[in-house]
Scaffold this active site. Structure first.
Site, PDB file in Angstrom:
ATOM      1  N   ALA A  66       0.859  -1.192   0.000  1.00  0.00           N
ATOM      2  CA  ALA A  66       0.000   0.000   0.000  1.00  0.00           C
ATOM      3  C   ALA A  66       0.889   1.235   0.000  1.00  0.00           C
ATOM      4  CB  ALA A  66      -0.902   0.009   1.223  1.00  0.00           C
ATOM      5  N   LYS A  67       0.346   2.344  -0.322  1.00  0.00           N
ATOM      6  CA  LYS A  67       1.052   3.629  -0.176  1.00  0.00           C
ATOM      7  C   LYS A  67       0.015   4.729  -0.163  1.00  0.00           C
ATOM      8  CE  LYS A  67       5.513   4.639  -0.179  1.00  0.00           C
ATOM      9  NZ  LYS A  67       6.432   3.800   0.579  1.00  0.00           N
TER      10      LYS A  67
END
Ligand code: NAD
Length: 377
Positions: A66-67
Site C-alpha cells: 500500500a502507499k
C-alpha cells in the site's frame, strides 16, 4: 482519494487532497507508508504500492503493498497544521484501514510524531487504544525498539550474507555511500565496526573522499553539530555526485531515487552496487551495469529491513508482548537471509540478474496466493 478542509493557523480554510492505494489484499492486510509532499499523486501512490507488494512478498511478510499521502508542502506547515491534516486524513481513510486491513507507516516527511497522531485518531474512533493500527510509532505507544536503525542494519545483514556467498571479506572492503541520513549513517557505522573502510560519503551539500578510509565517528560528530557534511575537515571534498564515481568495492546509494543514470553508469568504479535507497538506479543504468559486469543487490531486498521490523512491531502490538533489541535484530537477519537465499536460487534457476530474480520470487508468491484463493463466489 479524499478531499478535506483544514483550518490554517491564519484562520483560513484550505482544501487538501489525500490518497491511499492498496495494491493487493490476497495475502493479508496491506502495508505501506504515508508521505507528505507537493508532488504526491494517485499514480505515484499506485506505483509505490506495487513496489511495496514486491518488497513484502520477496521477504515473505504476510502483507500486500500500500502507499498513501497528502499533497502538501510540509515545510510551509506548522506543527498544528500538520496535526490537523494528519487527523483529518486519517479520519477520511478510516473505513479502509485497520490492523487487519491496511497498516500505515512513516514515509517522506512523516515520522513517529505523525504516527502517534494517526494511531490516536484511529483509537479515538475505536473507543480504545489500537497501537497495531500503524507502525513506526514512538516506543512508549507500542512502537518497537530497533526500528530507527532497522533499514541500515538490514542493508549490512544483506551484505554479510552476500559476502559469504561471494567469499569476500568485510575486513578492508572499500565502501562509498551516497546519503548520510538515517540509513547512510547506520550503514557507515556498522560497516566500519565490521572492518570495512568508508572511502567516500556524501549528502545533499557535497561529499568527502579518502582512499585510506574516513573516520566515520568524526564525520558523524561533525554532522551532529553542523547538520550537513559541507565544511567537514575529514578527507578531500567532492560533489554529492562525485562520490558515485569513487574507486571502491561497494557503492551504496542511500539518498534518493534515480541517482545512477545512463550518464554516469559508465563512470562507476565499483564491483557491487547495494541499493539502500528506493529506486536509485534507472532502467537504462541497470542495463549498463549488467553489461559492465557490476553486480547489483536490488532495493526490494537490500532495504527491506525497515518493513521487516515494522512487521515485527505489528506482531508485538497484537500479542501485547515486546522483545529486546537483540531478538529483533536476530529475527530480521533471519528473514533477510532467507529472502536472499530465495533470490539467489531463482537467479541460478533462470540465469537472471538479482533484480529480475527478486521480482520473480515476489510475483510467484503473489500469483500463487491469488490463484489459491481463486474467485469468490
Ligand atoms: P534521510 O532523509 O534521513 O537521509 C537522506 C540523505 O540523503 C541525507 O543525508 C541527505 O542530505 C542526502 N541527500 C539528499 N539529496 C541528495 C543528493 N541529491 N545527493 C546526495 N545526497 C543527498 O532519509 P533515509 O531515511 O536515510 O532514506 C534514504 C533512502 O532510503 C531513501 O531512498 C528512502 O526511500 C530509503 N529507505 C529508507 C527507509 C527508512 O526506514 N528510513 C526504508 C526503506 C528505504
Amino acid at each position: 482519494m479524499v478531499n478535506f478542509p483544514v483550518r490554517r493557523d491564519s484562520g483560513e480554510v484550505e482544501m487538501f487532497t489525500g490518497y491511499r492505494v492498496q495494491h493487493t489484499l490476497a495475502m493479508g492486510p496491506a502495508k505501506g507508508g504515508i508521505r507528505y509532499a507537493p508532488g504526491v499523486s494517485l499514480g505515484e501512490c499506485a506505483a509505490l504500492s506495487m513496489w511495496m507488494s514486491i518488497k513484502c512478498a520477496v521477504v515473505g511478510l504476510p502483507f500486500g503493498g500500500a502507499k498513501g499521502g497528502v499533497r502538501c508542502d510540509p515545510n510551509r506547515l506548522s506543527a498544528g497544521e500538520l496535526e490537523r491534516i494528519t487527523r483529518r486524513y486519517a479520519t477520511e481513510i478510516l473505513p479502509i484501514i485497520g490492523p487487519d486491513r491496511d497498516i500505515p507507516a512513516p514515509d517522506m516527511a512523516t515520522g513517529e510524531r505523525e504516527m502517534a497522531w494517526f494511531m490516536d485518531t484511529y483509537s479515538q474512533q475505536a473507543g480504545h487504544g489500537v497501537p497495531e493500527s500503524v507502525t513506526g510509532k514512538p516506543v512508549v505507544l507500542g512502537g518497537t525498539v530497533g526500528r530507527r536503525a532497522a533499514t541500515g542494519l538490514g542493508v549490512v545483514f544483506c551484505m554479510e550474507a552476500l559476502f559469504e556467498r561471494l567469499d569476500w571479506s568485510m575486513d578492508g572492503c572499500r565502501v562509498a555511500i551516497q546519503g548520510f541520513g538515517n540509513v547512510g549513517t547506520v550503514v557507515a557505522r556498522e560497516l566500519t565496526r565490521r572492518g570495512a573502510s568508508i572511502v567516500g560519503l556524501a549528502d545533499v551539500t557535497g561529499g568527502l573522499l579518502d582512499p585510506e578510509g574516513l573516520d566515520v565517528e568524526e564525520v558523524i560528530a561533525w554532522v551532529a553539530e553542523h547538520r550537513f557534511l559541507r565544511g567537514c575537515p575529514a578527507g578531500e571534498a567532492t560533489t554529492r555526485q562525485g562520490v558515485l564515481r569513487a574507486s571502491c568495492d561497494v557503492l551504496i546509494p542511500a539518498a534518493l531515487e534515480k541517482q545512477i543514470t545512463a550518464e554516469n553508469a559508465q563512470q562507476l568504479e565499483c564491483r557491487l552496487v547495494v541499493e539502500a535507497a528506493n529506486g536509485p538506479t534507472t532502467p537504462e543504468a541497470d542495463r549498463i551495469l549488467l553489461e559492465r559486469g557490476i553486480m547489483l543487490l536490488p532495493d526490494v531486498v537490500a532495504n527491506a529491513g525497515g518493513v521487516t521490523v515494522s512487521y515485527l512491531e505489528w506482531v508485538q502490538d497484537q500479542q501485547k508482548y515486546f522483545w529486546d533489541a537483540d531478538t529483533i535484530a536476530d529475527r530480521m537477519r533471519r528473514q533477510l537471509h532467507d529472502a536472499l537465499g530465495r533470490v539467489f536460487d531463482a537467479a541460478e534457476r533462470t540465469a537472471a540478474d538479482w533484480r529480475t530474480a527478486a521480482q520473480l520470487v515476489a510475483l510467484e508468491r503473489l500469483v500463487e496466493a491469488a490463484r489459491l484463493r481463486a474467485i469468490w463466489p
